[in-house]
Design a protein around this motif. Sequence first.
Motif, PDB file in Angstrom:
ATOM      1  N   ASN A 115      42.479  64.988 -17.136  1.00 59.83           N
ATOM      2  CA  ASN A 115      43.255  64.749 -15.880  1.00 59.83           C
ATOM      3  C   ASN A 115      43.411  66.042 -15.181  1.00 59.83           C
ATOM      4  N   ASP A 116      44.285  66.170 -13.984  1.00 56.67           N
ATOM      5  CA  ASP A 116      44.017  67.244 -13.127  1.00 56.67           C
ATOM      6  C   ASP A 116      44.874  68.379 -13.855  1.00 56.67           C
ATOM      7  N   ASN A 117      45.485  68.340 -15.011  1.00 55.90           N
ATOM      8  CA  ASN A 117      45.905  69.327 -15.654  1.00 55.90           C
ATOM      9  C   ASN A 117      44.899  69.897 -16.749  1.00 55.90           C
ATOM     10  N   GLY A 118      43.943  69.226 -16.847  1.00 57.70           N
ATOM     11  CA  GLY A 118      42.805  69.807 -17.608  1.00 57.70           C
ATOM     12  C   GLY A 118      43.191  69.368 -19.196  1.00 57.70           C
ATOM     13  N   PHE A 119      44.187  68.264 -19.284  1.00 62.82           N
ATOM     14  CA  PHE A 119      44.266  67.966 -20.702  1.00 62.82           C
ATOM     15  C   PHE A 119      43.053  66.882 -21.063  1.00 62.82           C
ATOM     16  N   THR A 120      42.295  66.898 -22.198  1.00 63.23           N
ATOM     17  CA  THR A 120      41.260  66.013 -22.384  1.00 63.23           C
ATOM     18  C   THR A 120      41.509  65.372 -23.722  1.00 63.23           C
ATOM     19  N   HIS A 121      41.082  64.194 -23.602  1.00 57.66           N
ATOM     20  CA  HIS A 121      41.257  63.188 -24.891  1.00 57.66           C
ATOM     21  C   HIS A 121      39.948  62.423 -25.012  1.00 57.66           C
ATOM     22  N   ASP A 405      44.003  54.241 -27.527  1.00 58.04           N
ATOM     23  CA  ASP A 405      43.276  54.393 -26.283  1.00 58.04           C
ATOM     24  C   ASP A 405      44.208  54.821 -25.239  1.00 58.04           C
ATOM     25  N   LEU A 406      43.759  56.065 -24.644  1.00 53.30           N
ATOM     26  CA  LEU A 406      44.544  56.884 -23.647  1.00 53.30           C
ATOM     27  C   LEU A 406      43.861  56.754 -22.091  1.00 53.30           C
ATOM     28  N   TYR A 512      47.603  63.425 -29.016  1.00 53.50           N
ATOM     29  CA  TYR A 512      46.780  63.084 -27.964  1.00 53.50           C
ATOM     30  C   TYR A 512      45.573  63.841 -27.914  1.00 53.50           C
ATOM     31  N   PRO A 513      45.546  65.242 -28.343  1.00 49.86           N
ATOM     32  CA  PRO A 513      44.196  65.905 -28.003  1.00 49.86           C
ATOM     33  C   PRO A 513      43.031  65.463 -28.778  1.00 49.86           C
TER      34      PRO A 513
END
Length: 524
Positions: A115-121, A405-406, A512-513
Amino acid sequence: MRPNCSKLAMFVAIIAAASSLLFPSVASAQSTDAASLLALHHSYVGWQFGDGTFTSLRETGNVVNTSPTGGATPRPPSPISTLVRGVVFRDTQVDPDSGRRTDDGFTGHVFWQSNDNGFTHPVIGDEQKYLVSIQFLNNEATAQLTGTLETPVQIDGTSYPVVRVSPGAGFPIDLAIDPKTGAYVRAVIDPGGSYEETIDIVSYAAPLPGKRVIASYRSHGSHYTQIYSTFQANVPISDVELHPPAQTATWIFANPNPFPIDARGDFILVPATINGVYGTFLLDTGADGIVLMNDFAARAHVRRAASTLMSGIGGTTSAEVDILDSVVVGGNTLSNVTAISAPMGNDYRGVLGGAYNGQRVDGLLGYDLMGGAIVKVNIGASTMTILGPSTANLSGERGIGLNVDLSSSHPMVPMTLDGSISVNAILDTGDALGIGYSRELVGKYHLAVVRVIGRIEGVAGPEITSCGSLGTLQIGPITYVGELACETSALTGTDLLVGIAFLHRFNLVFNYPHGQLILEPLNP
């Protein structure tokens, strides 16, 4: 319950590892007509996946409002880009409504989303199957599959033959084909299923002479069209360009110990300090980020970045995109985080802007609280713990470990209804309902509706809601009997909404990560 289809480019290491499974021979096609139509398409585009035509591809363009009336909420064009090198890709899109950025990609081993904060899953489950099918479509792998003729479809007054193909690791695809040219004019992913998506293909372009790729398309009924306007084939693309984006929001994990929250009632309330201003926030796994009441945002002197719209189960409202300098929760600090503020009242989630358990509620803590951290919620003890994902040791955790599923920035897990009905369950700690279901689910599986219990107030106004008892509901190894469930217009297909009344039976560990969730039954 997922983002609109985006053009995620050339697919996938799975194909290289299992080509005989995913690309069965066309020689035994059940219908000569279907095979001929797929061959006509192959002739039209002039290439197919794996033939060496494209070793890399760089595409850029915009999401454009192409409605004849400009749409209800006209927005300026929003940039999109696709990078491809072999089987690895990265796709970037700015949402035309919110202005917020998302990235998707494939590493050669794992699908991912950021997402736009750079959090990736990681992307798993049915969403991964959906993306596999999109890759077959975008990367000209469909013509290598065996096809069968389906009922023709009318599009803008013209009848087109439809060929169904079934990628081995993805959902079936219904392809409406122009019999004069061979161009695809429409693709329906997972026809009749819970992930059904209809994509109207508007045009093709030729990055190389005689070699066509899909250049513009839209989700059926959408005001917005994805239009790629520049193409560079077989050009250098670096490893860095293909990696997930770096986190722009960062954590300092200073307190590994539990701290008190309020998990006693219909909501989970968490104390937090934003830009030095104290507030109480609802833990809401159904929210795709952090959302502030606009009066709290004013008191916290947030930095306003853009105007936007915010949509959810309660409806749609105008909002602002904000940058929060610091969010301190339990002594741990999240810095430089993009969030949303909106003028929501008591009709949204029932508590925002009002009081609950004697406390004013100032906003929602959603995906971005969990996106870069391990968050443990002990319902029984009313405590929360926040840990760094690289140092947390979860090996001693008891309970049910689930891959989640995120893809819509809220956790979805597979459940089984009445012993045989597969459903996707949205786990929503911000909803006071036990379980919500769609009218489509009732009709499709003839579920019993016991009675009408009254009106539920929401942003869209009051509605009559039917409720009844489910037969059995299975999550992992645990089966529940006679759960109360109510119909909700917020859901479609075979999704279930599982709210806090059900989730209160578990302690929760959000990982979540790594795309995981642990549910520990309070009364095993």
